[in-house]
Design a protein around this motif. Structure first.
Motif, short mmCIF file in Angstrom:
data_model
loop_
_atom_site.label_atom_id
_atom_site.label_comp_id
_atom_site.label_asym_id
_atom_site.label_seq_id
_atom_site.Cartn_x
_atom_site.Cartn_y
_atom_site.Cartn_z
N SER A 71 0.84 -1.13 0.03
CA SER A 71 -0.12 -0.21 0.16
C SER A 71 0.86 1.37 -0.18
CB SER A 71 -1.00 0.19 1.11
OG SER A 71 -0.40 0.23 2.22
N GLY A 72 0.33 2.34 0.10
CA GLY A 72 0.87 3.84 -0.10
C GLY A 72 1.61 3.80 1.27
N THR A 73 0.75 3.52 2.24
CA THR A 73 1.03 3.61 3.67
C THR A 73 2.31 2.69 4.12
OG1 THR A 73 -1.19 4.15 4.15
CG2 THR A 73 0.11 3.36 5.98
N PHE A 98 -3.34 13.12 4.22
CA PHE A 98 -3.86 11.98 5.01
C PHE A 98 -3.04 11.59 6.09
CE2 PHE A 98 -4.28 7.29 4.78
CZ PHE A 98 -5.73 7.38 5.08
N ALA A 100 -1.40 9.15 7.11
CA ALA A 100 -0.17 8.14 7.03
C ALA A 100 0.85 8.93 6.80
CB ALA A 100 -0.57 7.51 5.71
N ASP A 101 1.08 10.07 6.32
CA ASP A 101 2.25 10.89 6.28
C ASP A 101 2.97 11.11 7.94
OD1 ASP A 101 3.12 11.57 3.60
OD2 ASP A 101 0.93 12.18 3.90
N VAL A 143 4.13 16.60 1.01
CA VAL A 143 3.05 16.07 0.12
C VAL A 143 2.94 17.21 -1.29
CG1 VAL A 143 0.77 15.55 -0.25
CG2 VAL A 143 1.89 15.19 1.91
N ASP A 169 5.96 12.85 -0.53
CA ASP A 169 4.78 11.84 -0.85
C ASP A 169 3.98 12.30 -2.05
OD1 ASP A 169 2.14 10.80 -0.85
OD2 ASP A 169 1.74 11.13 1.36
N CYS A 171 1.77 10.75 -3.79
CA CYS A 171 0.55 9.62 -3.88
C CYS A 171 -0.56 10.55 -4.74
CB CYS A 171 0.08 9.63 -2.64
SG CYS A 171 0.93 8.40 -1.64
N SER A 193 0.86 5.98 -4.15
CA SER A 193 -0.03 4.78 -3.90
C SER A 193 -0.91 4.51 -5.23
CB SER A 193 -1.22 5.81 -3.01
OG SER A 193 -2.36 5.01 -2.77
N HIS A 195 -4.15 2.87 -4.78
CA HIS A 195 -5.48 2.77 -4.13
C HIS A 195 -6.14 3.41 -5.64
CE1 HIS A 195 -9.04 4.27 -2.57
NE2 HIS A 195 -8.99 3.50 -1.30
N LYS A 198 -6.49 6.65 -7.17
CA LYS A 198 -5.17 7.39 -7.58
C LYS A 198 -5.22 7.34 -9.16
CE LYS A 198 -4.65 8.62 -3.33
NZ LYS A 198 -3.83 7.88 -2.24
N GLY A 205 -1.73 -0.88 -3.06
CA GLY A 205 -0.58 -0.91 -3.53
C GLY A 205 0.27 0.39 -3.43
N TYR A 337 -8.05 17.82 3.68
CA TYR A 337 -8.34 16.87 4.36
C TYR A 337 -8.47 17.46 5.85
CZ TYR A 337 -5.43 13.79 1.38
OH TYR A 337 -5.08 12.95 0.53
#
Ligand SMILES: *Cc1c(COP(=O)(O)O)cnc(C)c1O
Length: 400
Positions: A71-73, A98, A100-101, A143, A169, A171, A193, A195, A198, A205, A337
């Motif tokens: 995943s991107g995470t 997001f 996850a960063d 990001v 990032d 993504c 990412s 997802h 994306k 992935g 976000y």
């Protein structure tokens, strides 16, 4: 009976009968065939398609190495590991992203430090990053917000002055260019990412790209339990021996997923062009409204993963009402976000930070994301424009 004099939220006829989501995958028949083919083959994970996808991806973004993750995470976790983050270290990131960063810093036991963003394109403000650098800072995680590259040269200069690792990032930014170069080959590590919303998807992935051999080795080790050799290579040379040298994870991407990713790369350029066309249509057809768009840097081409708009004028204080009214018109708006420090986990860890991030707070209070994905039809685009025009003009003049 169609009633366009009233908004759908007040009982009028909605602009659309079916909800238009803010993002959606593009899977064609060749993508499906590619996945079926791998299912009939000998390798469904850690086989030949993993390396083939990584090589094709690295070439696409002009990087020496691409290391796939589940995943991107997981890819961000890999990058935080390869950057050497450990307890006592600090990493600086943007709060308008997001979670996850920030989470990838916590996975390493290190401390998250937020830096405020720029009002023009909502990317992290380099001056604010520099203001937060301490003797403990080891990495910056920037990001490319909405697909607009961050100030990558500025970040590189800052990182060189303070001895930091830059994790970009990307993504939102697969296909973006910065000063003539594709995003993915510029920073120490760039994270993508796959997802479904994306630019290209493998279901779940992710990928880290880098030009650094040592970082690539570290990334490959972390995603495979911390083992320093590859199971397929061992099978080929007929050896059993391996050593686990670090505490790693199973973050591998399957051959099934990589076959889909490889196939997606075929239509990625066309999909990107469609995203850019839709973004341009929004910029011109919504220009008459009291809205702000993310500014494009003059020396970059954005990849437009999402299209955030900010309400200005009288409607700016009515974001939640505008959001609900657009949903009622069946326009699948979203918000990208909620600032990361507002989540209960970070509030417990860091306290109340709203007052420290005026630019992030102002953006969060007024923003929404309107639908943008490559398989949107021209009629879908018309519907978004009609609904945004109708709703924003209503709330611009509505009594409180
Ligand atoms: C999608 C995304 C991620 C996480 O990727 P997953 O593949 O969903 O784990 C991280 N950062 C940003 C900015 C993203 O948009």
């Amino acid at each position: 009976m169609s009633d366009t004099s009233r908004l759908a939220i007040h009982g009028g006829q909605p602009v659309r009968t079916q909800l238009l989501p803010y993002g959606h995958q593009h899977i064609d028949d060749d993508d499906i065939d590619a996945v079926v083919e791998v299912l009939r083959s000998d390798w469904i994970t850690t086989g030949p398609r993993v390396g083939a996808f990584e090589e094709a991806f690295a070439e696409r973004v002009g990087a020496r190495h691409a290391v796939s993750f589940s995943s991107g995470t997981a890819a961000l976790h890999g990058a935080a590991f390869a950057a050497g983050l450990k307890p006592g270290d600090e990493a600086i990131t943007t709060p308008l992203t997001f979670c996850a960063d920030a989470n990838c810093v916590r996975y390493m036991g290190a401390d998250v430090v937020f830096a405020d963003i720029r009002a023009d394109n909502l990317n992290v403000d380099i001056g604010e990053v520099e203001r937060h650098v301490s003797s403990k800072t080891r990495a910056v995680i920037a990001v490319d917000f909405a697909g607009n590259p961050a100030d990558l040269d500025g970040l590189r200069g800052l990182a060189a002055r303070h001895g930091l690792v830059v994790i970009e990032d990307a993504c939102h930014a697969f296909g973006a260019t910065y000063r003539g170069r594709p995003v993915g080959g510029i920073s120490d590590m760039s994270v993508f990412s796959f997802h479904p919303v994306k630019h290209i998807t493998t279901g779940e992935g992710g990928m880290v790209t880098t030009n650094d051999d040592e970082l690539a080795r570290s990334l490959r080790m972390l995603r495979n339990h911390g083992i320093d050799s590859d199971p397929r290579h061992r099978a080929e040379v007929g050896q059993f021996f391996y050593e686990m040298v670090e505490l790693g994870y199973n973050y591998r991407l399957t051959d099934i997923a990589c076959a889909l990713g490889l196939s997606q790369l075929r239509h990625a350029a066309g999909d990107l062009a469609r995203r850019q066309d839709i973004a341009r249509a929004y910029q011109s057809r919504l220009a008459h409204l009291p809205l702000e768009f993310c500014a494009e840097a003059p020396d970059a081409t954005p990849a437009w993963h999402i299209f955030p708009i900010r309400l200005a004028g009288n409607a700016a204080v009515r974001r939640d009402a505008v959001f609900a009214a657009l949903r009622a018109e069946n326009i699948g708006v979203n918000v990208h976000y909620i600032p990361v420090y507002r989540h209960p986990y970070y509030r417990k860890l860091l306290g109340d930070l709203e007052d420290k991030f005026p630019v992030t707070e102002a953006a969060y209070a007024t923003m929404l994301t309107i639908p943008l994905f490559p398989t949107m039809t021209d009629t879908d685009v018309d519907d978004v424009v009609t609904a945004v025009d109708r709703v924003v003009r209503y709330y611009e003049h509505a009594p409180e």
